[in-house]
Scaffold this motif. Structure first.
Motif, PDB file in Angstrom:
ATOM      1  N   ARG A 197       0.836  -1.338   0.111  1.00 55.65           N
ATOM      2  CA  ARG A 197       0.231  -0.038  -0.037  1.00 55.65           C
ATOM      3  C   ARG A 197       0.822   1.186  -0.009  1.00 55.65           C
ATOM      4  O   ARG A 197       0.841   2.301  -0.848  1.00 55.65           O
ATOM      5  CB  ARG A 197      -1.057  -0.034   1.273  1.00 55.65           C
ATOM      6  CG  ARG A 197      -2.048   1.137   1.160  1.00 55.65           C
ATOM      7  CD  ARG A 197      -2.954   1.021   2.425  1.00 55.65           C
ATOM      8  NE  ARG A 197      -4.202   2.018   2.034  1.00 55.65           N
ATOM      9  CZ  ARG A 197      -4.066   3.076   2.850  1.00 55.65           C
ATOM     10  NH1 ARG A 197      -2.992   3.333   3.676  1.00 55.65           N
ATOM     11  NH2 ARG A 197      -5.063   4.023   2.707  1.00 55.65           N
ATOM     12  N   THR A 198       2.034   1.136   0.792  1.00 55.24           N
ATOM     13  CA  THR A 198       2.934   2.223   0.817  1.00 55.24           C
ATOM     14  C   THR A 198       3.151   2.566  -0.369  1.00 55.24           C
ATOM     15  O   THR A 198       3.463   3.706  -1.121  1.00 55.24           O
ATOM     16  CB  THR A 198       3.918   2.116   1.766  1.00 55.24           C
ATOM     17  OG1 THR A 198       3.491   1.856   3.096  1.00 55.24           O
ATOM     18  CG2 THR A 198       5.134   3.167   1.580  1.00 55.24           C
ATOM     19  N   ARG A 199       3.791   1.504  -1.320  1.00 52.62           N
ATOM     20  CA  ARG A 199       4.539   1.538  -2.773  1.00 52.62           C
ATOM     21  C   ARG A 199       3.375   2.239  -3.560  1.00 52.62           C
ATOM     22  O   ARG A 199       3.781   3.122  -4.391  1.00 52.62           O
ATOM     23  CB  ARG A 199       5.042   0.391  -3.230  1.00 52.62           C
ATOM     24  CG  ARG A 199       6.121  -0.094  -2.323  1.00 52.62           C
ATOM     25  CD  ARG A 199       6.907  -1.104  -3.102  1.00 52.62           C
ATOM     26  NE  ARG A 199       8.131  -1.697  -1.978  1.00 52.62           N
ATOM     27  CZ  ARG A 199       9.029  -2.309  -2.472  1.00 52.62           C
ATOM     28  NH1 ARG A 199       9.195  -2.540  -3.609  1.00 52.62           N
ATOM     29  NH2 ARG A 199      10.150  -2.901  -1.805  1.00 52.62           N
ATOM     30  N   LEU A 200       2.156   1.574  -3.524  1.00 51.21           N
ATOM     31  CA  LEU A 200       1.107   2.199  -4.472  1.00 51.21           C
ATOM     32  C   LEU A 200       0.700   3.525  -4.244  1.00 51.21           C
ATOM     33  O   LEU A 200       0.562   4.363  -5.246  1.00 51.21           O
ATOM     34  CB  LEU A 200      -0.149   1.247  -4.098  1.00 51.21           C
ATOM     35  CG  LEU A 200      -0.118  -0.477  -4.775  1.00 51.21           C
ATOM     36  CD1 LEU A 200      -1.436  -0.907  -4.124  1.00 51.21           C
ATOM     37  CD2 LEU A 200      -0.233  -0.029  -6.494  1.00 51.21           C
ATOM     38  N   SER A 201       0.764   4.048  -3.066  1.00 52.40           N
ATOM     39  CA  SER A 201       0.574   5.455  -2.657  1.00 52.40           C
ATOM     40  C   SER A 201       1.660   6.324  -3.293  1.00 52.40           C
ATOM     41  O   SER A 201       1.135   7.410  -3.989  1.00 52.40           O
ATOM     42  CB  SER A 201       0.598   5.730  -1.203  1.00 52.40           C
ATOM     43  OG  SER A 201      -0.567   4.914  -0.587  1.00 52.40           O
ATOM     44  N   ALA A 202       2.669   5.975  -3.034  1.00 52.12           N
ATOM     45  CA  ALA A 202       3.942   6.822  -3.630  1.00 52.12           C
ATOM     46  C   ALA A 202       3.812   6.707  -4.934  1.00 52.12           C
ATOM     47  O   ALA A 202       3.958   7.833  -5.645  1.00 52.12           O
ATOM     48  CB  ALA A 202       5.224   6.221  -3.034  1.00 52.12           C
TER      49      ALA A 202
END
Length: 261
Positions: A197-202
């Motif tokens: 989720r962190t990577r998708l948000s970035a």
């Protein structure tokens, strides 16, 4: 799966023809991160009913065809059903999800690319909602890479609660493919899902900040997220709307079975 395919190739040709006819400004970055062989899970955000088309387009430079997991109702539809089955996509029965999970694992272990929308339903806020951990668990079980993919601009064509605008010309569509994760058995699937989720948000922040279009005016700001000055609901407000709408099948977003959500 070495069997000759008769449906997917002409669908791809028709899709690319439509892109050219509409002169869509398709900007795909990071496509080389999708392996040319072997299994992989593509984990995409979900902002439009057309996301499977554009997430699948990211795999074309690698010569791959993505098998997307989509709700069973899409396969029951008399028009979309034969196409979905012909392209070997994976039906998901939300009352009995184990069979679809097993089919996805079988595909992955045989070297296929499986596409997953981890948010399960379209994000009305156009931000990344909480993710289910199924994508991580499949990558762990099949020992394949998990590749984050972010789409931006597709919501302007057809999304939940908005009329279809399928024939817009010159529309920019951004597709970003992130660095793969390599989940291993024994790792905490919830922690890995949080990392995804962190990577998708970035990636989404990058897609939004580099997107060439801005809303034409207040009435056109519906496709822009609230924190960027748009009128899309916040994540919290969108969650409330989803909770209220679970049993309501009469709004534009849930009517009909031809929508891959």
């Amino acid at each position: 799966m070495a069997d000759r395919e008769y449906v997917y190739p002409p669908v791809i040709r028709a899709m690319l023809g439509a892109f050219r006819m509409l002169d869509l400004k398709l900007d795909v970055r990071g496509a080389d991160r999708i392996p040319r062989s072997g299994g992989a899970v593509l984990a995409s955000n979900h902002i439009s009913y057309l996301d499977f088309i554009f997430a699948g387009a990211a795999a074309l430079p690698s010569g791959r065809r993505v098998r997307f997991m989509a709700k069973k109702e899409v396969f029951d539809n008399r028009i979309s059903g034969p196409l979905m089955r012909g392209m070997r996509h994976i039906p998901v029965d939300r009352e009995a999800g184990l069979s679809s999970y097993r089919q996805a694992l079988e595909f992955l272990k045989s070297g296929e690319v499986v596409g997953v929308f981890g948010e399960a339903t379209i994000s009305r806020s156009f931000m990344i909602k909480d993710l289910k951990n199924g994508a991580v668990r499949m990558a762990q079980a099949a020992d394949v890479p998990l590749i984050p993919v972010v789409l931006w601009g597709t919501q302007r064509m057809w999304t939940k609660g908005r009329p279809r605008r399928l024939w817009q010309r010159h529309l920019p569509i951004t597709v970003l493919v992130g660095e793969p994760l390599y989940p291993k058995k024994g790792q905490d699937s919830n922690e890995l899902t949080a990392e995804l989720r962190t990577r998708l948000s970035a990636l989404l922040e990058e897609a939004q900040s580099t997107y060439p279009d801005k809303p034409a005016g207040p009435e056109d700001s519906w496709w822009q997220p609230a924190h960027l000055g748009g009128t899309a609901p916040t994540l919290e407000k969108a969650a409330e709307m989803d909770a209220r709408g679970k049993s309501d099948k009469g709004d534009n977003g849930d009517k009909g079975a031809d929508k891959p959500e």
